[in-house]
Design a protein around this motif. Structure first.
Motif, PDB file in Angstrom:
ATOM      1  N   LEU A  39      13.498 -16.864   6.492  1.00 52.33           N
ATOM      2  CA  LEU A  39      13.502 -15.411   6.306  1.00 52.33           C
ATOM      3  C   LEU A  39      12.078 -14.859   6.339  1.00 52.33           C
TER       4      LEU A  39
ATOM      5  N   ASN B 129      10.641 -14.347   9.647  1.00 51.70           N
ATOM      6  CA  ASN B 129      11.253 -13.219  10.343  1.00 51.70           C
ATOM      7  C   ASN B 129      10.959 -11.884   9.662  1.00 51.70           C
TER       8      ASN B 129
ATOM      9  N   GLU C  18      10.981 -10.976   6.400  1.00 55.39           N
ATOM     10  CA  GLU C  18      11.597 -10.622   5.113  1.00 55.39           C
ATOM     11  C   GLU C  18      10.703 -11.129   3.989  1.00 55.39           C
TER      12      GLU C  18
ATOM     13  N   TYR D  20      25.447 -17.256   5.324  1.00 54.58           N
ATOM     14  CA  TYR D  20      25.840 -16.066   6.092  1.00 54.58           C
ATOM     15  C   TYR D  20      25.903 -14.844   5.177  1.00 54.58           C
TER      16      TYR D  20
ATOM     17  N   VAL E 254      22.367 -13.592   4.298  1.00 54.88           N
ATOM     18  CA  VAL E 254      21.731 -12.938   5.439  1.00 54.88           C
ATOM     19  C   VAL E 254      22.400 -11.598   5.729  1.00 54.88           C
ATOM     20  N   ALA E 255      23.723 -11.544   5.620  1.00 58.19           N
ATOM     21  CA  ALA E 255      24.455 -10.300   5.882  1.00 58.19           C
ATOM     22  C   ALA E 255      24.071  -9.209   4.885  1.00 58.19           C
TER      23      ALA E 255
ATOM     24  N   ILE F  56      21.100  -9.078   3.252  1.00 61.44           N
ATOM     25  CA  ILE F  56      19.709  -8.740   3.555  1.00 61.44           C
ATOM     26  C   ILE F  56      19.635  -7.798   4.753  1.00 61.44           C
ATOM     27  N   GLN F  57      20.470  -8.020   5.743  1.00 62.05           N
ATOM     28  CA  GLN F  57      20.456  -7.215   6.964  1.00 62.05           C
ATOM     29  C   GLN F  57      21.371  -5.981   6.874  1.00 62.05           C
ATOM     30  N   ASP F  58      21.934  -5.715   5.723  1.00 63.38           N
ATOM     31  CA  ASP F  58      22.838  -4.575   5.502  1.00 63.38           C
ATOM     32  C   ASP F  58      24.070  -4.612   6.408  1.00 63.38           C
ATOM     33  N   ILE F  59      24.532  -5.802   6.749  1.00 62.87           N
ATOM     34  CA  ILE F  59      25.770  -5.981   7.508  1.00 62.87           C
ATOM     35  C   ILE F  59      26.947  -5.992   6.546  1.00 62.87           C
TER      36      ILE F  59
END
Length: 102
Positions: free
Chosen positions: A16, A19, A21, A69, A72-73, A75-78
């Motif tokens: 992270l 990338n 973060e 997953y 990460v989802a 963190i990425q606001d998914i």
């Protein structure tokens, strides 16, 4: 979820950071919360950033890969952050030795 979940989550931190973060630590913890006069428990990943800000991702009953997953989802606001964070219980799962004092 495997008992070594925190080893998996902490291994994600350098990736992270590479990338962009500013994540410092990720730990699987229990959140105890009240609803309808009863207390419930759920497992969440506590994502701590370099500035001290914390976010939580629901990971209860997930495999380690699915927990990655979910983190990460969030963190990425998914995926939405975990709600009803009230009382965190730490030390539920072991941390990698080099991270125990972090």
């Amino acid at each position: 979820m495997n008992k070594d979940i925190n080893h998996t989550l902490m291994a994600l931190v350098p990736v992270l950071k590479m990338n962009g973060e500013n994540v410092k630590r990720i730990e699987a913890v229990r959140d105890w919360y009240k609803a309808g006069g009863r207390e419930y428990c759920k497992e969440v990943a506590e994502i701590t950033y370099e500035n001290g800000h914390r976010r939580y991702a629901d990971i209860g009953c997930d495999s380690n890969l699915t927990a990655v997953y979910d983190v990460v989802a969030v963190i990425q606001d998914i995926k939405p952050r975990s709600e009803k964070i009230e009382r965190i219980e730490r030390g539920v799962y072991g941390m990698p030795e080099r991270m125990e004092s972090a």
